[in-house]
Write a protein that holds these residues in place. Structure first.
Motif: not given
Ligand code: FAD
Length: 326
Positions: A290-312
């Motif tokens: 997710n490009k937003d480091a504050n997105a709620p999904i990161f609160e319950f992820s084992d691994l979070g990648i902050v960035g543009d999905l179109n590149k990642i």
């Protein structure tokens, strides 16, 4: 009889659903501990052999209602209510899934019973069943007992493992009088929408796409990634995107969609709303892009990648392909 009745959902070819087989195995294990039968309700014209074969998962008795249609909740509620009352079953146990939830809830209302939903484990205390249910966003477990019979237990999808134990069940035909309202809806055709030939509930790896994919065509990125993983992988979606027509409803995860528990759930461009979370929180490993480091999904992820999905996502797809040798 202190038995437990489950329900075995089947497709038009008579194949029983994996989640139902899990419920039968769980019921068989528990019935042994409370000194009762593990009964199974089957509706539709399913062959004797196929019904008896449910004994392989621990069923001792299969109650078959040949004239009751499969796939609609109300007729099944009529059939199960009759068998519970006639045979004196103490509990009904469901393996989750949309139909299990609907039938379990309807049975609860019909029999004025107690119900526990989203159950992850069931134990026996003083000869009675006690359901364990995660609460407060899964941070605590509540034990729920029953003060009267029957007690209704609805598991989370895939909460109960299907274990083959060998054996054959006795098949008993039952005649069921359908309630007037149960005949109002008719099953015209059973099937899945486009894209649902992929079974998101049974997949080991799910690449889930959200509004962050930008447009319907953005799902090609998710599909490419799922293809690179190979094996039993599939693409799933949030409600926001299925409502927008970007992907089929059959792929929707969440409160008003399907509940999944894959080994790997990878979210691309999903914010992590509570209504989505309830459908995927039992996944073994959760990875979010997710490009937003504050997105709620990161609160319950084992691994979070902050960035543009179109590149990642394309890079991840290439990396997996390279690792697999092409
Ligand atoms: C009664 C009710 C029932 C509901 N049932 C469900 C349900 O069953 N399932 C469900 O999913 N929802 C359900 N919802 C909707 C839910 O509340 C959310 O609106 C929905 O889950 C949001 O979907 P989303 O994450 O795709 O979109 P958004 O919330 O819009 O999130 C998109 C995310 O993508 C990120 N993003 C954008 N561009 C990029 C990029 N280039 N790279 C990386 N990240 C990017 C953004 O930062 C954002 O976090 C329900 C709502 C209600 C009220």
């Amino acid at each position: 009889m202190a038995g437990i009745l489950t329900y075995a959902l089947h497709d038009d070819e008579g194949n029983f659903n994996k989640n139902s087989l899990g419920a039968i195995s769980e019921a068989a294990k528990l019935a042994g501990q409370i000194g009762g039968e593990a009964g199974v309700m089957v509706v539709g014209d399913i062959a004797d052999d196929a019904c008896a074969a449910l004994g392989n998962w621990g069923a001792t008795k299969v109650y078959r209602a040949k004239d009751v249609p499969e796939g609609l909740a109300q007729p099944v509620i009529d059939a199960m209510a009759k068998v519970i009352q006639d045979e004196g079953f103490s509990y009904a146990l469901f393996g989750g899934g949309l139909l299990g939830f609907e039938i379990g809830a309807g049975l609860t209302a019909r029999l004025n019973a107690g119900v526990t939903m989203e159950v992850t484990e069931v134990k026996v205390q003083d000869g009675k069943l006690v359901a364990e249910r995660p609460i407060l966003q899964d941070s605590q477990i509540a034990d729920v007992g029953y003060v009267s019979e029957p007690g209704i237990i609805i598991g989370r999808l895939n909460a109960f493992d299907a274990n083959e134990s060998g054996g054959t069940a006795e098949v008993i035909d039952v005649q069921v009088e359908l309630s007037p309202w149960s005949t109002k809806a008719k099953m015209v055709q059973r099937g899945e929408q486009r894209g649902a030939d992929v079974d998101i509930e049974g997949a080991d790896i799910l690449v889930a796409g959200g509004r962050g994919l930008g447009k319907a065509e953005g799902f090609e990125l998710a599909e490419e990634l799922a293809k690179a993983f190979g094996g039993n992988s599939a693409v799933a979606a949030t409600r926001a995107v299925v409502d927008a027509g970007w992907y089929p409803y059959a792929a929707q995860i969440g409160q008003t969609g399907k509940t999944v528990a894959p080994k790997l759930y990878l979210a691309a461009g999903i914010s992590g709303a509570i209504q989505h979370k309830v459908g995927m929180q039992s996944s073994e490993n959760i990875v979010a892009i997710n490009k937003d480091a504050n997105a709620p999904i990161f609160e319950f992820s084992d691994l979070g990648i902050v960035g543009d999905l179109n590149k990642i996502v394309p890079k991840l797809t290439e990396a997996i392909k390279a690792k697999k040798g092409g």
